[in-house]
Design an enzyme around this catalytic site. Structure first.
Site, PDB file in Angstrom:
ATOM      1  N   ARG A 280       0.875  -1.175   0.000  1.00  0.00           N
ATOM      2  CA  ARG A 280       0.000   0.000   0.000  1.00  0.00           C
ATOM      3  C   ARG A 280       0.908   1.219   0.000  1.00  0.00           C
ATOM      4  NH1 ARG A 280      -5.234   1.531   3.584  1.00  0.00           N
ATOM      5  NH2 ARG A 280      -6.085   0.104   2.043  1.00  0.00           N
TER       6      ARG A 280
ATOM      7  N   HIS B 273      -7.652   0.799  -6.211  1.00  0.00           N
ATOM      8  CA  HIS B 273      -7.788  -0.024  -4.997  1.00  0.00           C
ATOM      9  C   HIS B 273      -8.483  -1.328  -5.398  1.00  0.00           C
ATOM     10  CE1 HIS B 273      -7.942  -1.209  -0.957  1.00  0.00           C
ATOM     11  NE2 HIS B 273      -8.854  -0.410  -0.463  1.00  0.00           N
TER      12      HIS B 273
ATOM     13  N   GLN C  97     -10.396  -3.914  -2.945  1.00  0.00           N
ATOM     14  CA  GLN C  97     -11.711  -3.510  -2.448  1.00  0.00           C
ATOM     15  C   GLN C  97     -12.814  -3.921  -3.413  1.00  0.00           C
ATOM     16  OE1 GLN C  97     -12.357  -1.834   0.637  1.00  0.00           O
ATOM     17  NE2 GLN C  97     -14.411  -2.511   0.112  1.00  0.00           N
TER      18      GLN C  97
ATOM     19  N   ASP D 116     -17.159   7.254  -1.387  1.00  0.00           N
ATOM     20  CA  ASP D 116     -15.907   7.171  -0.638  1.00  0.00           C
ATOM     21  C   ASP D 116     -15.632   8.566  -0.077  1.00  0.00           C
ATOM     22  OD1 ASP D 116     -13.411   6.364   0.324  1.00  0.00           O
ATOM     23  OD2 ASP D 116     -12.437   6.338  -1.645  1.00  0.00           O
TER      24      ASP D 116
ATOM     25  N   CYS E  33     -16.246   1.752   0.937  1.00  0.00           N
ATOM     26  CA  CYS E  33     -15.057   0.942   1.278  1.00  0.00           C
ATOM     27  C   CYS E  33     -14.634   1.121   2.719  1.00  0.00           C
ATOM     28  CB  CYS E  33     -13.919   1.276   0.321  1.00  0.00           C
ATOM     29  SG  CYS E  33     -13.322   2.973   0.447  1.00  0.00           S
TER      30      CYS E  33
ATOM     31  N   ARG F  35     -13.613  -8.478   2.472  1.00  0.00           N
ATOM     32  CA  ARG F  35     -12.191  -8.262   2.156  1.00  0.00           C
ATOM     33  C   ARG F  35     -11.402  -9.515   2.529  1.00  0.00           C
ATOM     34  NH1 ARG F  35     -10.077  -3.141   1.882  1.00  0.00           N
ATOM     35  NH2 ARG F  35      -8.236  -4.295   1.210  1.00  0.00           N
TER      36      ARG F  35
HETATM   37  N1  NVA Z   1      -9.915   6.781  -1.344  1.00  0.00           N
HETATM   38  C1  NVA Z   1      -9.506   6.375  -0.015  1.00  0.00           C
HETATM   39  C2  NVA Z   1      -9.749   4.924   0.201  1.00  0.00           C
HETATM   40  C3  NVA Z   1      -9.380   4.404   1.573  1.00  0.00           C
HETATM   41  C4  NVA Z   1      -9.569   2.917   1.723  1.00  0.00           C
HETATM   42  C5  NVA Z   1      -8.043   6.721   0.187  1.00  0.00           C
HETATM   43  O1  NVA Z   1      -7.255   6.507  -0.737  1.00  0.00           O
HETATM   44  O2  NVA Z   1      -7.690   7.202   1.248  1.00  0.00           O
HETATM   45  N1   CP Z   2     -11.178  -0.003   2.747  1.00  0.00           N
HETATM   46  C1   CP Z   2      -9.901  -0.098   3.151  1.00  0.00           C
HETATM   47  O1   CP Z   2      -8.985  -0.382   2.389  1.00  0.00           O
HETATM   48  O2   CP Z   2      -9.710   0.130   4.487  1.00  0.00           O
HETATM   49  P1   CP Z   2      -8.334   0.340   5.239  1.00  0.00           P
HETATM   50  O3   CP Z   2      -7.768   1.660   4.804  1.00  0.00           O
HETATM   51  O4   CP Z   2      -8.694   0.319   6.698  1.00  0.00           O
HETATM   52  O5   CP Z   2      -7.393  -0.789   4.882  1.00  0.00           O
END
Ligand code: NVA
Ligand code: CP
Length: 299
Positions: free
Chosen positions: A103, A130, A133, A218, A258, A286
């Site tokens: 990540r 992502h 997800q 989101d 998500c 997930r």
């Molecule tokens: N769009 C959000 C998703 C978090 C799971 C981010 O990138 O922070």
């Molecule tokens: N939806 C998701 O990826 O959550 P986290 O940021 O908690 O991993």
């Protein structure tokens, strides 16, 4: 050849559907208390350059449940945080573990990592996409409503990483995607071009949501955009998914997020906390979907 999962188009439509199906099987087996050790002695390395609750716990628990193990790596306490090149890290980690999940911020970083890795690399979220997800979201849809082909999904909010993965899913699974976003927050033009037959941009959330079968949203400010929060709250005014907005969707429409969610911003408490809300199951999936993905990549 080593298969990676950096974005959804790394899978064929058939593989995507097979993973969703296997995720459902693994979920049932777990609920029945059956032990499935398809990844016995396998090790997953997990590199997190951004925060996470769901991604970390689902991958770590998933590996343990399948008989393997996971190692959490953060830049704060690895040499990555002190400037060791990503290429070197990839070459070294992939000689020690069986799979790597990353990540991070720039999507190009996971691509570079994969290029130098001997083992499968999984994208656990980048600024661009992502994909994990979407495995869970689509599993949740299939469990409740069957195949999504020909259905209409409304994305309300930022043209961000989640939106991009919905666009990729629309193309692969052949559903229509209505994207409602304010001007200046359009999704990536290249992804839009590749999915143009399945996606349509709207400025009015009410228009985008009318008759839709699945509504997804989101946060307005993603990780790394915290300083834009105030400006975005202004720019996204009118984009909150409320019960009034949901009433325009198909009568049996599902709402997904998500998570983490900001109640009173992108979604009202009434919608996300509704008795029949599927968001908690979506989060649970997930675990099951990624177990199926890990099996797919490693066995
Ligand atoms: N769009 C959000 C998703 C978090 C799971 C981010 O990138 O922070
Ligand atoms: N939806 C998701 O990826 O959550 P986290 O940021 O908690 O991993």
């Amino acid at each position: 050849m080593t298969r990676h999962f950096l974005s959804l188009p790394d899978l064929s439509a058939e593989e995507f559907r097979a993973i969703i199906q296997r995720a459902g099987e693994l979920k049932r087996l777990q609920q029945q208390g059956e032990i499935v050790e398809t990844l016995k002695h396998k090790v997953l390395g997990m590199v997190f350059e951004k925060s996470s609750t769901r991604t970390r716990v689902s991958f770590e628990a998933g590996m343990a449940q399948l008989g393997g193990a996971a190692i959490f790596l953060s830049p704060r306490d690895t040499q990555l945080g002190r400037g060791e090149p990503i290429e070197d890290t990839a070459r070294v980690l992939s000689r020690m573990v069986d799979c790597v999940m990353i990540r991070t911020f720039e999507h190009e970083k996971v691509e570079r990592f994969a290029q130098y890795s001997r083992v499968p690399v999984i994208n656990g979220l980048t600024d661009l996409v992502h994909p994990c997800q979407l495995l869970a979201d689509m599993q949740t849809w299939f469990e409740h409503r069957g195949d999504i082909q020909g259905k209409t999904v409304a994305w309300i909010g930022d043209g961000n990483n989640m939106c991009h993965s919905y666009m990729n899913a629309a193309r692969l699974l052949d559903f229509k995607l209505h994207i409602a976003c304010p001007e200046g927050y359009d999704p990536d033009q290249q992804i839009l071009a590749s999915a143009k037959d399945h996606c349509r941009i709207f400025r009015d959330p009410a228009q985008a949501i009318t008759g839709a079968n699945l509504i997804a949203t989101d946060v307005w400010a993603s990780m790394g955009q915290e300083e834009e929060q105030k400006q975005r709250e202004k720019d996204f005014a009118g984009y909150e998914v409320t019960a009034a907005l949901m009433s325009l969707a198909a009568p049996d429409a599902l709402f997904m997020h998500c998570l983490p969610a900001h109640r009173g911003e992108e979604v009202s408490a009434e919608v996300i906390d509704a008795d029949d809300s599927v968001v908690w199951e979506e989060a649970e999936n997930r675990l099951h979907a990624q177990k199926a993905l890990l099996e797919f990549l490693l066995t």
